[in-house]
Write an enzyme that holds these catalytic residues in place. Structure first.
Site, PDB file in Angstrom:
ATOM      1  N   LYS A  43     -11.124   5.360   3.412  1.00 60.85           N
ATOM      2  CA  LYS A  43     -12.491   4.962   3.747  1.00 60.85           C
ATOM      3  C   LYS A  43     -13.475   5.405   2.669  1.00 60.85           C
ATOM      4  CE  LYS A  43     -15.969   3.420   5.803  1.00 60.85           C
ATOM      5  NZ  LYS A  43     -16.431   3.177   4.442  1.00 60.85           N
ATOM      6  N   CYS A  79       0.822  -1.217   0.000  1.00 62.69           N
ATOM      7  CA  CYS A  79       0.000   0.000   0.000  1.00 62.69           C
ATOM      8  C   CYS A  79       0.855   1.266   0.000  1.00 62.69           C
ATOM      9  CB  CYS A  79      -0.954  -0.019   1.187  1.00 62.69           C
ATOM     10  SG  CYS A  79      -2.138  -1.363   1.054  1.00 62.69           S
ATOM     11  N   CYS A 132     -14.386  -0.635   7.134  1.00 63.19           N
ATOM     12  CA  CYS A 132     -13.480  -1.033   6.057  1.00 63.19           C
ATOM     13  C   CYS A 132     -13.522   0.003   4.936  1.00 63.19           C
ATOM     14  CB  CYS A 132     -13.895  -2.384   5.486  1.00 63.19           C
ATOM     15  SG  CYS A 132     -14.062  -3.655   6.743  1.00 63.19           S
ATOM     16  N   HIS A 150      -9.528   3.317  -2.285  1.00 62.63           N
ATOM     17  CA  HIS A 150      -8.172   2.796  -2.123  1.00 62.63           C
ATOM     18  C   HIS A 150      -7.716   1.962  -3.324  1.00 62.63           C
ATOM     19  CE1 HIS A 150      -4.545   1.413  -0.437  1.00 62.63           C
ATOM     20  NE2 HIS A 150      -4.972   0.405   0.298  1.00 62.63           N
TER      21      HIS A 150
END
Lengths: 486, 400
Positions: B340, B88, B213, B344
């Protein structure tokens, strides 16, 4: 003196309430009512004959010097591999030494007793001194079949040898008859069975009495001198008839365990024997028989050394640690009797890199890590450079077994996203009390059973199944030992 | 003696595609969308770019390996392009490569671009890992939410917090990000949600519910960097410069040595110290104006606040409940909606975070513009709490 040196057993924690079968399928198969008493043992989704054999053998090997085992035999009709030494996987999981003989005994319900006779005779011949024999089975059966009601899953192991004998081997007597009461072809999942009345009249009640009488005559012992008779028999009334036919009293006969486990295939004579040995007294004579296209009978006499046997969970311990399963569809799911939607995440290719497996066999099958010879830090996996901050020693690690190390939960979760046959997938980090830690799958538990600090024990389990190629991958998971206070 | 990156590199242009379920666009299209904005913002021509760093984490999903996909998508004039991957932290790693080339004096103007096209898997969540390798043979049958959810179990045990209290705190984290994301036209998820909805959502990995998530999204973001001198020559005034670029990578300590308690990120703790030293920040709680941290899961954001030394150890719950990280709080966090709600797309995320800090520093953040921010911090955490790559970038107004 040659005989049994140690015993151990394993019954899966899950027990299917037979009434759950009736509730779900009684409308379809009312004939099953007669067998619907008690519970049958059932493998968790990540258990099979090999994982149960490992657990039973760990139980059996408690306080046995593993370095003295010079052969290992595994008996089962449900070996995970048709061509791969299953006893060799068992050997690797138990981290036994490499220079031993390993062999599978299969394709008959009496494979366990045949393996045991072979082991005893081998020790008697003087070539081997200590042999581990494991019997294990988890036979598949069709939904709503008599076999579903009668079979059980379980395993038991025995070490035979010529030192520290707890039950002396007095002799054996075998019969080989191609009496086909049932069979399983090479590419079929389930047994095919003939009529039960014929099996009872021409099989059990003829073959067993002939062999038991033959055994007693061979060693010149009277039936009245036998303390316990162990002879698994699927058909309850036939079990009692056999005793009558050999002039045994009902109290001499060890029960079938139908209401506790069901019949555990090749393992069943061992399961019953291991349980009897837990309460046997010096001088007891125990007759054990295995049945399947003939029969093997053995006679043992318990020695004073039985008193020195250390406690272990054993069959009784595992019998008491049970979780009764009332959900019949869970049984179907765990035994591939229902085609559930597993989601796209389950579609990953699990082709195993066999060269990787070989290179890492100590870690993956034996759960062996390392301990740094310079700083003493246990660590798993064992890498070439020590993990302890500031130590940094290179190639300093000696083998260190984690399989029996006590541990506690450090972190955990229950994951509903991961593809699992029994969601949520529960996993987390466990920390070994004597050093080392690992992220592991947890098994034999629900989310309510886990909390930070709960004691855990490693357990050899199925990790994944490569359906496409027929390969089962194994690794160690962690099982809670004491339930948390919530 | 090394002197660090501070004020050696200026950001003269940035671009970011809309994030989300971009069913109509492939990775190459997303790259062009972000690049066109970035090039216009920089006010240069494509031929002025001397080298590029390209970040993507899951090339097998859509775009392929090597640096070629970027070069082909943008039709770059055969300049050096390097593909980087660091979980990431991939986008930040690409940015770091471009900045280092400029700071080293090897190149005048460089491009850093990240992209990810995740929504071609056919299912929710991140792509499932393949089997058969050593790691697959021994690692738990886990997913990203399950790995990060474990922070909660250890954090609760360490600080003696009830499950309900922790659930409420992390619900507030997600609530705040939804509030911010709703103000951002480029965000993937633009709907405010109530605390009650968050608390009652289905559990993904205990104790994390659906709203704990982050979104799994498609998107691309990029930056064009040069030296402060060239920036000035190009007529840039009040430009933004890089103050710190740090990466810390796990070494097995967390997973194998009995010390770490599973409640925080060892790497973030270390990278933060180095980043503050590199940038000259003494009191981060006072000096950092705003942050975009790696809120892949709400619990990640909570413990990261402590690793970044904005909240004290065990103090993040109180800060969150006090609204310290809200848009009107002491250090606004996830100003653009965060992972959020902005989404992502892994390879783009680090650059997306920098994009928001850059917009804020230039006063171009529209409805969510903060009052006169001076220092912005971005943070990525790739992998899992017990095994990860952490990157921290600090950028601010050039004062050299």
């Amino acid at each position: 003196m040659v005989g049994i040196v140690s015993y151990g057993g394993y019954i899966p924690r899950l027990r299917l309430n037979r009434m759950a079968v009736i509730k779900a399928m009684g409308w379809f198969a009312p004939n099953l009512f007669g067998a619907a008493k008690g519970e049958r043992s059932m493998c968790n989704w990540d258990e099979d004959s090999l994982t149960m054999a490992v657990a039973a053998s760990q139980d059996c090997l408690m306080r046995v010097d593993k370095s003295k085992i010079d052969a290992i035999y595994m008996a089962s009709t449900t070996m995970p591999f048709a061509d791969r030494d299953n006893a060799g996987i068992l050997k690797a999981a138990l981290n036994l030494k490499d220079n031993i003989t390993s062999a599978d005994f299969a394709t008959s319900m009496k494979a366990g007793t045949t393996a045991l006779i072979t082991a005893l005779e081998s020790v008697k011949g003087g070539e081997k001194h200590q042999i581990l024999v494991a019997g294990s089975d988890n036979r598949r059966s069709k939904s709503a079949s008599v076999q579903e009601m009668r079979f059980g899953d379980g395993a038991a192991s025995l070490v035979v040898g010529d030192e520290n004998v707890i039950a002396e081997f007095l002799g054996s007597y075998s019969l080989s008859y191609d009496f086909v009461d049932h069979f399983r072809g090479p590419n079929t999942k389930y047994d095919y069975n003939w009529e039960e009345r014929w099996i009872r009249d021409e099989g059990y009640t003829k073959i067993y009495p002939e062999a038991i009488r033959g055994m007693l005559k061979k060693v010149d012992v009277n039936i009245g001198d036998i303390t316990k008779l162990i002879y698994p028999c699927l058909i309850g009334p036939a079990h009692a008839s056999i005793a009558k036919m050999v002039d045994a009293n009902p109290e001499q006969v060890v029960g079938n365990m139908h209401e506790e486990t069901g019949e555990c295939g090749t393992a069943h004579p061992f399961v019953m024997l291991a349980r009897e040995l837990e309460q046997a007294k010096p001088g007891d004579k125990i007759l054990v028989a295995g049945y399947g296209q003939g029969t093997d009978v053995m006679l043992f006499q318990v020695t004073e050394k039985i008193n020195a046997m250390q406690s272990r969970p054993g069959i009784s311990g595992y019998l008491s640690q049970k979780k009764v399963e009332e959900i019949y569809t869970k049984w179907l799911q765990f035994n591939e009797l229902i085609d559930t939607e597993m989601g796209a995440r389950a579609e990953v290719d699990n082709r195993t890199a066999l060269s990787t497996l070989w290179r890492n066999r100590k870690l993956i099958l034996g759960f062996v890590g390392g301990r740094c010879k310079e700083c003493g830090t246990p660590q798993i996996p064992s890498d070439r450079i020590c993990v302890k901050p500031g130590c940094d020693a290179i190639d300093s690690q000696e083998e260190y077994e984690f399989a029996n190390q006590p541990a506690k939960i450090l972190t955990f979760t229950g994951d509903n996203l991961a593809a699992s046959l029994d969601p949520p997938a529960i996993y987390g980090m466990i920390q070994f009390d004597n050093g080392g830690r690992m992220m592991m799958d947890f098994t034999d538990c629900t989310l309510d059973d886990v909390e930070v600090g709960v004691p855990m024990k490693p357990s050899f389990r199925k990790k994944y199944v490569d359906q496409k190629r027929g390969f089962t991958g194994y690794f160690w998971k962690a099982v809670p030992q004491v339930l948390p206070e919530k | 003696m090394a002197t660090g990156i501070k004020d050696k590199v200026a950001i003269i242009g940035m671009g970011c595609s809309k994030f989300g379920e971009r069913w109509d666009m492939g990775a190459e299209d997303l790259i062009v969308e972000a690049f066109v904005e970035c090039l216009k913002d920089a006010g240069i021509e494509k031929k002025d770019i001397q080298a590029a760093w390209f970040g993507t984490n899951n090339p097998e999903l859509s775009i392929g390996t090597t640096a070629m996909p970027l070069s082909i998508a943008l039709n770059l004039p055969n300049i050096p392009v390097t593909r980087v991957e660091n979980a990431c932290a991939t986008g930040t790693e690409a940015f770091r490569g471009a900045c280092y080339a400029v700071a080293a004096g090897v190149c005048d103007i460089c491009l850093a671009q990240g992209v990810e096209k995740l929504k071609d898997t056919g299912y929710g969540g991140l792509p499932a890992a393949g089997g058969g390798t050593k790691l697959a043979m021994i690692a738990p049958n886990g997913t990203a939410p399950g790995n990060f959810a474990q922070l909660a179990s250890a954090y609760r045990a360490k600080y003696k917090i009830s499950r309900d209290d922790l659930k409420l705190a992390i619900a507030n984290i997600s609530w705040k990000s939804h509030e911010n994301g709703a103000k951002n036209p480029k965000a993937h998820l633009r709907k405010p949600v109530s605390i009650e909805t968050i608390l009652n959502a289905p559990i993904i990995a205990d104790p994390l519910g659906l709203y704990d998530c982050c979104g799994v999204s498609d998107g691309s973001a990029c930056a064009i960097v040069t030296t402060p001198e060239i920036a000035r020559d190009l007529g840039k005034k009040d430009f933004v410069s890089v103050k710190a670029l740090q990466i810390a990578v796990s070494n097995g300590y967390e997973t194998k040595y009995n010390e770490w308690q599973g409640d925080h990120f060892v790497t973030t703790d270390k990278a933060a110290d180095r980043a503050y030293e590199e940038s000259g920040i003494k009191n981060p709680r006072k000096e950092v104006s705003m942050m975009e941290v790696h809120d892949c899961f709400s619990i990640t954001e909570l413990v990261t606040m402590e690793d970044l030394k904005i909240s004290s150890r065990g103090g993040a719950v109180k800060d969150v409940m006090d609204g310290f990280y809200n848009l009107d709080g002491g250090v606004p966090c996830q100003v653009d909606g965060g992972l959020k709600c902005f989404g992502h797309p892994i390879g783009a995320s680090g650059l997306r975070m920098l994009y928001e800090m850059y917009l804020q520093l230039h006063g171009r953040a529209g409805e969510r513009q903060l009052k006169d921010p001076k220092i912005g911090l971005t943070h990525n955490l790739g992998g899992a709490p017990f095994r990860n790559v952490c990157s921290i970038s600090i950028i601010g107004k050039y004062t050299g």
